[in-house]
Enzyme design. Structure first.
Site, short mmCIF file in Angstrom:
data_model
loop_
_atom_site.label_atom_id
_atom_site.label_comp_id
_atom_site.label_asym_id
_atom_site.label_seq_id
_atom_site.Cartn_x
_atom_site.Cartn_y
_atom_site.Cartn_z
N HIS A 1 -3.63 6.10 3.37
CA HIS A 1 -4.27 4.80 3.17
C HIS A 1 -3.51 3.65 3.82
O HIS A 1 -4.10 2.82 4.52
CB HIS A 1 -4.44 4.56 1.67
CG HIS A 1 -5.40 3.47 1.33
ND1 HIS A 1 -5.01 2.17 1.12
CD2 HIS A 1 -6.75 3.49 1.16
CE1 HIS A 1 -6.07 1.43 0.82
NE2 HIS A 1 -7.14 2.22 0.84
N SER B 1 -11.33 -1.54 0.78
CA SER B 1 -10.02 -1.54 1.42
C SER B 1 -10.14 -1.95 2.88
O SER B 1 -9.41 -2.82 3.38
CB SER B 1 -9.39 -0.15 1.35
OG SER B 1 -8.88 0.12 0.08
N ASP C 1 0.86 -1.19 0.00
CA ASP C 1 0.00 0.00 0.00
C ASP C 1 0.89 1.24 0.00
O ASP C 1 2.05 1.18 -0.42
CB ASP C 1 -0.89 -0.03 1.24
CG ASP C 1 -2.23 0.66 1.05
OD1 ASP C 1 -2.21 1.87 0.78
OD2 ASP C 1 -3.27 0.00 1.18
#
Length: 449
Positions: free
Chosen positions: A96, A254, A62
């Site tokens: 994120h 996610s 990520d």
């Protein structure tokens, strides 16, 4: 070249809320924990009596993960950045990766660790694998290289809450490598609201995950498809931001993926002898459906086999099952290069790769006959020359010539789908079998802290 995009949707009002969370006093910081409704739905306190993920490493492929965030400090390994070649545990421009890591292995902070975000597997370790995102150069970097790095660094679960634009044969080979090395790969379905999973989530050998809300209803933007395996909470999810002390509230597959990865970490800690496929088997056989959907034929394109139930997965009496469980498995062994046809022949199933007959065609018979005659002629010539020259043995290099003739590596074949499983129920087994998700008291003293 722009390469990936994350699987998270954040509204404008929610983004503004990040600043409110960061500037709030301690009392409001506690609200972040109260807002973690999945912990209440999962009955996390009971879950942690069974397992906390101790001894398990989860790779988060990520954005970089901020290892200095108070909710993650001490739980993040150095990792690697495929963007600049440095470490993966540094604060980046995007939130994120840190958010996903916090949902998996966050341990909160403050007195009794009661503030901030708590992950579902708070004693697991995070291996950050920072990869290029929108607008960043991805040259020399690929899904295959990221996955192989994570596997070789000892991760037993890989979380991929990302959506690469392209999946090549090398990437598929790396995913097969992960399965061969007993590593479970968990991937988000995508946030486009389409009846088609992302390309990565459609790749055989991965656990693909969709999102549901706190009532168990499928999130409207969660992609669906026949390859979907599981679903998990992905609506109004509070997670850590890359900036220390800040938090975010967002929707997306996610977040659902992170919760499935965390559950897999709990299982790998409690059942270290189970294979990746057998861990997937426990996830699938303990999954549930909301009361109004219990008659669905599974796997359902929107729910998969149902939403994840960590407590049931940890405590239910579920036979280990076959090595690969519900995972689609490769016909080519990435370690040996053995082709699917050879593997099938060894097990007595010679027609697994299409219209393969049990006999030889006329053309093949003629070709073999001609080949025999040619070889016989060569042998006669060699014997005559040996008698004339007084030499013995085959020509240099053997009858195949110097070096011999090698076979090229066989490409990865399709995968076989194992049997379907169905196990309805709420997020966690409740006393008396009642439906719904009653909120137990939020945890005040996480294990291992």
């Amino acid at each position: 070249m722009s390469f990936t995009r994350t699987l998270r949707a954040v509204g404008g009002a929610v983004t503004a809320g990040v600043l409110l969370f960061a500037a709030a006093p301690t009392a409001l910081a506690d609200q972040n924990r109260d807002d973690q409704w999945p912990l209440k739905a999962f009955d996390a306190q009971s879950v942690w009596k069974q397992s906390t993920g101790k001894g398990v490493t989860v790779a988060v492929i990520d954005d970089p993960v901020n290892g200095d965030h108070p909710d993650l400090k001490g739980s993040v390994l150095p990792g690697k950045s495929f963007v600049d070649g440095g470490r993966g545990d540094q604060k980046g421009m995007r939130d994120h990766g840190t958010g996903m890591a916090s949902l998996i292995a966050g341990h909160g902070h403050g007195p009794g660790s009661s503030d901030g975000v708590m992950g579902l597997a708070p004693d697991a370790k995070i291996l950050p694998v920072a990869v290029p995102a929108d607008g960043e150069d991805a040259s020399g970097s690929s899904v295959g290289s990221w996955v192989r790095y994570a596997v070789d660094q000892g991760a037993s679960v890989i979380n991929m809450s990302i959506n690469p634009y392209y999946i090549g044969e090398d990437d598929k080979s790396a995913l097969a490598y992960a399965l061969q090395k007993n590593v479970l790969v968990v991937v988000g379905a995508g946030n486009d609201g389409q009846s088609k999973l992302s390309e990565l989530a459609s790749t055989p050998g991965v656990v693909s995950v969709g999102a549901v809300d706190k009532t168990g209803k499928v999130w409207s933007k969660s992609n669906s498809g026949s390859q979907l395996m599981l679903s998990a909470p992905g609506v109004e999810i509070t997670s850590a931001s890359a900036t220390a002390g800040q938090y975010r509230l967002a929707d997306g597959t996610s977040d659902a993926t992170a919760y499935v990865s965390a559950t897999a970490a709990l299982l790998r800690s409690k059942f270290p002898d189970l294979t990746a496929g057998q861990i997937a088997n426990r996830l699938v056989k303990s999954a549930g459906l909301p009361p109004g959907e219990k008659g669905l034929k599974l796997p359902d394109p929107h729910y998969g086999y149902g939403f994840v139930q960590p407590l049931k997965a940890l405590t239910a009496d579920i036979p280990a099952g076959s090595k690969n469980g519900p995972l689609k498995t490769p016909k080519t062994d990435p370690a040996t290069g053995t082709s699917g046809a050879n593997a099938a022949g060894a097990s007595g199933n010679g027609k697994e790769q299409g219209d393969q007959g049990s006999g030889l065609g006329m053309g093949a018979i003629v070709g073999i006959a001609v080949g025999v005659l040619v070889v016989a002629g060569i042998i006669v010539i060699v014997i005559v020359r040996q008698k004339k020259n007084g030499r013995h043995g085959p020509p240099p290099g053997g009858f195949g010539g110097p070096g011999g003739a090698g076979l090229p590596p066989q490409p990865s074949g399709p995968y076989q789908q194992q049997g379907a499983y169905q196990q309805p129920g709420p997020y966690h087994q409740q006393p008396g079998g009642s439906a719904g998700f009653p909120p137990p008291a939020p945890p005040t003293q996480p294990p291992g802290q």
